[in-house]
Write a protein that holds these residues in place. Structure first.
Motif, PDB file in Angstrom:
ATOM      1  N   SER A  14       0.797  -1.423  -0.063  1.00 25.99           N
ATOM      2  CA  SER A  14       0.171   0.059  -0.012  1.00 25.99           C
ATOM      3  C   SER A  14       0.898   1.075  -0.195  1.00 25.99           C
ATOM      4  CB  SER A  14      -0.965  -0.027   1.169  1.00 25.99           C
ATOM      5  OG  SER A  14      -1.494   1.211   1.376  1.00 25.99           O
ATOM      6  N   VAL A  15       1.831   1.244   0.864  1.00 31.25           N
ATOM      7  CA  VAL A  15       2.703   2.383   1.032  1.00 31.25           C
ATOM      8  C   VAL A  15       3.441   2.717  -0.370  1.00 31.25           C
ATOM      9  CG1 VAL A  15       4.669   3.538   2.075  1.00 31.25           C
ATOM     10  CG2 VAL A  15       2.892   2.173   3.497  1.00 31.25           C
ATOM     11  N   ILE A  16       4.122   1.480  -0.980  1.00 27.67           N
ATOM     12  CA  ILE A  16       4.589   1.758  -2.255  1.00 27.67           C
ATOM     13  C   ILE A  16       3.768   2.114  -3.462  1.00 27.67           C
ATOM     14  CG2 ILE A  16       5.812   0.427  -4.213  1.00 27.67           C
ATOM     15  CD1 ILE A  16       7.001  -1.312  -1.904  1.00 27.67           C
ATOM     16  N   ARG A  17       2.860   1.858  -3.401  1.00 24.13           N
ATOM     17  CA  ARG A  17       1.532   2.371  -4.439  1.00 24.13           C
ATOM     18  C   ARG A  17       1.366   3.494  -4.262  1.00 24.13           C
ATOM     19  NH1 ARG A  17      -2.366  -3.067  -4.442  1.00 24.13           N
ATOM     20  NH2 ARG A  17      -1.241  -4.001  -6.086  1.00 24.13           N
ATOM     21  N   MET A  18       1.003   4.286  -2.846  1.00 24.18           N
ATOM     22  CA  MET A  18       0.986   5.704  -2.733  1.00 24.18           C
ATOM     23  C   MET A  18       2.019   6.558  -3.133  1.00 24.18           C
ATOM     24  SD  MET A  18      -0.975   5.842   0.759  1.00 24.18           S
ATOM     25  CE  MET A  18      -0.274   4.520   1.972  1.00 24.18           C
ATOM     26  N   VAL A  19       3.398   6.056  -2.900  1.00 23.75           N
ATOM     27  CA  VAL A  19       4.675   6.717  -3.194  1.00 23.75           C
ATOM     28  C   VAL A  19       4.559   6.806  -4.867  1.00 23.75           C
ATOM     29  CG1 VAL A  19       7.034   6.833  -3.212  1.00 23.75           C
ATOM     30  CG2 VAL A  19       5.876   6.346  -1.197  1.00 23.75           C
ATOM     31  N   LYS A  20       4.587   5.599  -5.573  1.00 24.18           N
ATOM     32  CA  LYS A  20       4.435   5.787  -6.942  1.00 24.18           C
ATOM     33  C   LYS A  20       3.419   6.537  -7.500  1.00 24.18           C
ATOM     34  CE  LYS A  20       4.920   2.024  -9.295  1.00 24.18           C
ATOM     35  NZ  LYS A  20       4.717   0.896 -10.158  1.00 24.18           N
ATOM     36  N   ALA A  21       2.343   6.660  -6.728  1.00 21.59           N
ATOM     37  CA  ALA A  21       1.219   7.405  -7.344  1.00 21.59           C
ATOM     38  C   ALA A  21       1.641   8.893  -7.211  1.00 21.59           C
ATOM     39  CB  ALA A  21      -0.197   7.256  -6.717  1.00 21.59           C
ATOM     40  N   SER A  22       2.287   9.009  -6.117  1.00 26.93           N
ATOM     41  CA  SER A  22       2.661  10.608  -5.906  1.00 26.93           C
ATOM     42  C   SER A  22       3.733  10.957  -6.823  1.00 26.93           C
ATOM     43  CB  SER A  22       3.314  10.791  -4.328  1.00 26.93           C
ATOM     44  OG  SER A  22       2.213  10.670  -3.582  1.00 26.93           O
ATOM     45  N   LEU A  23       4.567  10.098  -7.240  1.00 25.48           N
ATOM     46  CA  LEU A  23       5.837  10.155  -8.078  1.00 25.48           C
ATOM     47  C   LEU A  23       5.080  10.653  -9.458  1.00 25.48           C
ATOM     48  CD1 LEU A  23       8.313   7.617  -6.988  1.00 25.48           C
ATOM     49  CD2 LEU A  23       8.810  10.185  -6.943  1.00 25.48           C
ATOM     50  N   GLN A  24       3.927   9.835  -9.827  1.00 21.54           N
ATOM     51  CA  GLN A  24       3.512  10.044 -11.037  1.00 21.54           C
ATOM     52  C   GLN A  24       2.690  11.382 -11.367  1.00 21.54           C
ATOM     53  OE1 GLN A  24       1.494   5.963 -11.110  1.00 21.54           O
ATOM     54  NE2 GLN A  24       2.786   5.258 -12.731  1.00 21.54           N
ATOM     55  N   ASN A  25       2.189  11.777 -10.317  1.00 21.65           N
ATOM     56  CA  ASN A  25       1.360  12.832  -9.978  1.00 21.65           C
ATOM     57  C   ASN A  25       2.075  14.139 -10.236  1.00 21.65           C
ATOM     58  OD1 ASN A  25      -1.076  11.813  -9.765  1.00 21.65           O
ATOM     59  ND2 ASN A  25      -1.119  11.853  -7.506  1.00 21.65           N
ATOM     60  N   GLU A  26       3.376  14.085  -9.517  1.00 24.55           N
ATOM     61  CA  GLU A  26       4.597  14.955  -9.578  1.00 24.55           C
ATOM     62  C   GLU A  26       5.016  15.131 -11.098  1.00 24.55           C
ATOM     63  OE1 GLU A  26       6.616  18.175  -7.848  1.00 24.55           O
ATOM     64  OE2 GLU A  26       4.932  17.073  -7.117  1.00 24.55           O
ATOM     65  N   ALA A  27       5.261  14.220 -11.633  1.00 24.28           N
ATOM     66  CA  ALA A  27       5.773  14.035 -13.047  1.00 24.28           C
ATOM     67  C   ALA A  27       4.960  14.627 -14.166  1.00 24.28           C
ATOM     68  CB  ALA A  27       5.940  12.563 -13.609  1.00 24.28           C
ATOM     69  N   ILE A  28       3.563  14.297 -13.837  1.00 27.03           N
ATOM     70  CA  ILE A  28       2.277  15.142 -14.664  1.00 27.03           C
ATOM     71  C   ILE A  28       2.446  16.678 -14.450  1.00 27.03           C
ATOM     72  CG2 ILE A  28      -0.196  15.283 -14.991  1.00 27.03           C
ATOM     73  CD1 ILE A  28      -0.036  12.103 -14.226  1.00 27.03           C
ATOM     74  N   LEU A  30       4.765  18.468 -13.306  1.00 24.40           N
ATOM     75  CA  LEU A  30       5.807  19.185 -14.028  1.00 24.40           C
ATOM     76  C   LEU A  30       6.003  19.078 -15.583  1.00 24.40           C
ATOM     77  CD1 LEU A  30       8.666  18.152 -11.471  1.00 24.40           C
ATOM     78  CD2 LEU A  30       7.228  20.129 -11.523  1.00 24.40           C
ATOM     79  N   GLY A  31       5.101  18.104 -16.106  1.00 25.06           N
ATOM     80  CA  GLY A  31       4.864  17.900 -17.466  1.00 25.06           C
ATOM     81  C   GLY A  31       6.136  17.160 -17.972  1.00 25.06           C
ATOM     82  N   LYS A  32       6.607  16.122 -17.123  1.00 33.36           N
ATOM     83  CA  LYS A  32       7.453  15.386 -17.597  1.00 33.36           C
ATOM     84  C   LYS A  32       7.211  14.029 -17.570  1.00 33.36           C
ATOM     85  CE  LYS A  32      11.280  18.058 -15.300  1.00 33.36           C
ATOM     86  NZ  LYS A  32      12.494  18.024 -14.516  1.00 33.36           N
ATOM     87  N   ASP A  33       8.128  12.971 -18.302  1.00 35.19           N
ATOM     88  CA  ASP A  33       8.007  11.691 -18.188  1.00 35.19           C
ATOM     89  C   ASP A  33       8.503  10.813 -16.966  1.00 35.19           C
ATOM     90  OD1 ASP A  33       6.369  11.723 -20.697  1.00 35.19           O
ATOM     91  OD2 ASP A  33       8.210  11.286 -22.018  1.00 35.19           O
ATOM     92  N   VAL A  34       9.623  11.354 -16.752  1.00 36.39           N
ATOM     93  CA  VAL A  34      10.506  10.913 -15.798  1.00 36.39           C
ATOM     94  C   VAL A  34      11.148  11.937 -14.828  1.00 36.39           C
ATOM     95  CG1 VAL A  34      12.466   9.297 -15.107  1.00 36.39           C
ATOM     96  CG2 VAL A  34      11.092   8.811 -16.996  1.00 36.39           C
ATOM     97  N   LEU A  35      10.866  11.673 -13.407  1.00 33.79           N
ATOM     98  CA  LEU A  35      11.479  12.865 -12.637  1.00 33.79           C
ATOM     99  C   LEU A  35      12.982  12.651 -12.457  1.00 33.79           C
ATOM    100  CD1 LEU A  35       8.720  12.656  -9.703  1.00 33.79           C
ATOM    101  CD2 LEU A  35       8.905  14.353 -11.671  1.00 33.79           C
ATOM    102  N   ASN A  36      13.883  13.693 -12.171  1.00 34.34           N
ATOM    103  CA  ASN A  36      14.985  13.497 -11.709  1.00 34.34           C
ATOM    104  C   ASN A  36      15.307  13.011 -10.448  1.00 34.34           C
ATOM    105  OD1 ASN A  36      15.122  15.783 -10.229  1.00 34.34           O
ATOM    106  ND2 ASN A  36      15.767  17.210 -11.957  1.00 34.34           N
ATOM    107  N   GLU A  37      16.518  12.868  -9.859  1.00 31.54           N
ATOM    108  CA  GLU A  37      16.551  12.142  -8.342  1.00 31.54           C
ATOM    109  C   GLU A  37      16.305  13.390  -7.681  1.00 31.54           C
ATOM    110  OE1 GLU A  37      20.279  10.458  -5.984  1.00 31.54           O
ATOM    111  OE2 GLU A  37      20.460  10.441  -8.047  1.00 31.54           O
ATOM    112  N   GLU A  38      16.474  14.651  -7.854  1.00 34.53           N
ATOM    113  CA  GLU A  38      16.172  15.518  -6.804  1.00 34.53           C
ATOM    114  C   GLU A  38      14.633  15.785  -6.726  1.00 34.53           C
ATOM    115  OE1 GLU A  38      16.732  20.354  -6.288  1.00 34.53           O
ATOM    116  OE2 GLU A  38      18.360  19.313  -7.185  1.00 34.53           O
TER     117      GLU A  38
END
Length: 148
Positions: A24-38, A40-48
């Motif tokens: 559950s936690v991993i899925r929430m984090v993945k969703a947050s990462l995808q939302n942030e990428a969207i 910012l208008g990017k496909d992949v986020l950088n490490e920072e």
């Protein structure tokens, strides 16, 4: 290995081991990462950027943990502690108090700050150096201590 690849691998392992909480936690984090990428208008986020999202997730849970403790909700406190344990795995190694204090003092000297009025200048220079490696509240207290 990138954070997203690491999360995917751990998610598969959590599924195999039937670890519902971790999954559950991993899925929430993945969703947050995808939302942030969207956002910012990017496909992949950088490490920072990934680190920023992780730090935000960690901070949200720590804030909730404090509120639940004050409200006497031990059931939710245990749940959040388990979530925090899962999230900590993906964070970079935290700075020790000595290392953090040394970085704070170096930054204060480098910006020539002498009073609390210059706190913003110090924090602006300091936070990028310790991002994800130290709690912002702790950093703030240390800067205040050394500027007073």
């Amino acid at each position: 290995m990138s954070l997203l690849e690491n999360l995917n691998q751990d998610m598969k392992q959590a599924m195999r081991n039937k670890e519902k909480q971790k999954l559950s936690v991993i899925r929430m984090v993945k969703a947050s990462l995808q939302n942030e990428a969207i956002k910012l208008g990017k496909d992949v986020l950088n490490e920072e950027e990934e680190l920023t999202v992780l730090a935000r997730e960690l901070k949200q849970r720590k804030d909730s943990l404090q509120e639940f403790k004050e409200a006497g909700r031990d059931d939710l406190v245990d749940n959040l502690n388990a979530e925090l344990d899962v999230l900590q795995v993906y964070m970079p190694e935290q700075l020790t108090s000595e290392e953090l204090e040394r970085i704070v003092l170096e930054t204060i000297q480098s910006v020539n700050a002498t009073s609390k009025k210059e706190m913003g200048k110090v924090m602006g220079a300091l936070m990028p150096k310790v991002k994800g490696k130290a709690d912002g509240t702790e950093v703030n207290k240390l800067v205040q201590k050394h500027l007073s």
